[in-house]
Design a protein around this motif. Structure first.
Motif, short mmCIF file in Angstrom:
data_model
loop_
_atom_site.label_atom_id
_atom_site.label_comp_id
_atom_site.label_asym_id
_atom_site.label_seq_id
_atom_site.Cartn_x
_atom_site.Cartn_y
_atom_site.Cartn_z
N SER A 158 0.84 -1.21 0.00
CA SER A 158 0.00 0.00 0.00
C SER A 158 0.86 1.25 0.00
O SER A 158 0.57 2.22 -0.68
CB SER A 158 -0.90 0.01 1.24
OG SER A 158 -1.70 -1.14 1.29
N SER A 159 1.95 1.18 0.77
CA SER A 159 2.86 2.32 0.84
C SER A 159 3.56 2.51 -0.51
O SER A 159 3.60 3.62 -1.05
CB SER A 159 3.89 2.06 1.95
OG SER A 159 4.90 3.01 1.89
N GLU A 160 4.05 1.41 -1.10
CA GLU A 160 4.71 1.49 -2.40
C GLU A 160 3.77 2.06 -3.45
O GLU A 160 4.15 2.88 -4.29
CB GLU A 160 5.20 0.11 -2.86
CG GLU A 160 5.84 0.13 -4.25
CD GLU A 160 6.07 -1.28 -4.80
OE1 GLU A 160 5.75 -1.51 -5.99
OE2 GLU A 160 6.52 -2.16 -4.02
N LEU A 161 2.51 1.66 -3.41
CA LEU A 161 1.54 2.10 -4.42
C LEU A 161 0.92 3.45 -4.09
O LEU A 161 0.15 4.00 -4.88
CB LEU A 161 0.44 1.04 -4.55
CG LEU A 161 0.91 -0.31 -5.09
CD1 LEU A 161 -0.16 -1.37 -4.88
CD2 LEU A 161 1.30 -0.21 -6.56
N GLY A 162 1.19 3.95 -2.88
CA GLY A 162 0.65 5.26 -2.49
C GLY A 162 -0.88 5.25 -2.39
O GLY A 162 -1.55 6.23 -2.74
#
Ligand code: SF4
Length: 301
Positions: free
Chosen positions: A98-102
């Motif tokens: 989720s963090s990588e994909l923003g």
């Protein structure tokens, strides 16, 4: 209504359900992030018609606890059978992806795991905690199974403080024995009403698929049951047969019918009702301007 797979009508999709699936690089970006971590999305497992659009908007719904379910709903294409042991690292991996994909709004769901003592509730609590720890923290929505009606499992999830607590009723009371084997209409309603009673600040949500044989009267009875259970948001979309093994479509509701249902639903007192042929429980979830944990409100849209 009985589903006799060989004789029921199979029709070309009505125009309002036919859509071009644009080749979105976004699909590969999201699916890449998911695949690299051995994660699943209901978008892919459930063959959702909206996934290219959602991916293009940086949204996705993670499916936890494997891709084998212990139930056998007649509308669902997820594999049924004996699931493998769940991956303890999955909550952290979902937060990482989720963090990588923003992602600004993360939805986490799961297959039903009647084989686990808490039905998987502790996994939901863990993933909510991991997502809340991100900066910026996304809105966290959990779409949970019925945990076999276990209210201690419900507390485990609520104590982790999701922003939105969802549990889908899927269809009307009369069709449960045929369409949702192993589920119980009143048990699902109880889960939703207890969630609101136990955590007033949590937003609750449920959704239905229409076109499985329900009457219009039954649709509004079911919406009335949700209002009585204190549910804030309702979503209603067209059932589409995902594969030959699943229940046939009884009828296709027109966009006008959905709009009428939406208007009447809103008049019943929901905070928001999303109704349309392509609406799914996590589609267009940001229409509501939901407030994040850090107090900022998600822009509607
Ligand atoms: S509980 Fe039903 S809808 Fe959910 S994954 Fe299992 S079979 Fe599909």
């Amino acid at each position: 209504m009985t589903f006799n797979t060989s004789t029921r009508r199979s029709e070309r999709l009505p125009a309002w359900l036919r859509r071009k699936i644009p080749l979105a690089t976004e699909s590969s970006r999201i699916e890449g992030a998911v695949r690299r971590r051995d994660l699943h999305t209901i978008c892919r497992e459930g063959l959702c018609p909206n996934r290219a659009e959602c991916y293009a908007k940086g949204k996705g719904t993670f499916m936890m606890l494997g891709d084998v379910c212990t139930r056998g709903c007649r509308f669902c294409s997820v594999t049924k059978g004996a699931p493998e042991a769940p991956d303890r690292a999955e909550p952290e991996k979902i937060a990482d992806a989720s963090s990588e994909l923003g992602l600004s709004h993360v939805i986490v769901t799961s297959v039903t795991r009647d084989d686990l003592s808490d039905g998987g509730a502790s996994w939901f609590a863990a993933v909510i905690g991991e997502l809340h720890a991100l900066d910026p923290a996304p809105v966290v929505e959990v779409l949970v199974p019925d945990f076999g009606g276990d209210l201690k499992a419900l507390d485990t999830v609520l104590d982790a403080e999701p922003d939105i607590f969802s549990h889908n009723m899927e269809t009307v009371r009369r069709l449960y024995p045929e369409i949702r084997k192993g589920a119980d209409y009143d048990r699902s309603l109880l889960l939703l009403s207890e969630a609101k009673k136990r955590k007033k600040e949590v937003l609750t949500k449920s959704s239905f698929m229409l076109g499985l044989g329900e009457t219009t009267k039954e649709i509004f009875e079911a919406l009335g049951d949700l209002i009585y259970a204190g549910v804030d948001f309702a979503a209603l979309g067209q059932y589409l047969q995902p594969g030959l093994d699943q229940a046939l479509v009884d009828r296709y509701l027109s966009p006008e019918e959905f709009s009428e249902i939406g208007n009447r639903g809103r008049a019943m007192g929901f905070l928001e009702v999303t109704a349309g042929p392509l609406v799914r429980s996590s589609y267009q979830e940001n229409r509501m301007g939901v407030r994040r944990k850090d107090g900022r409100t998600m822009p509607a849209g």
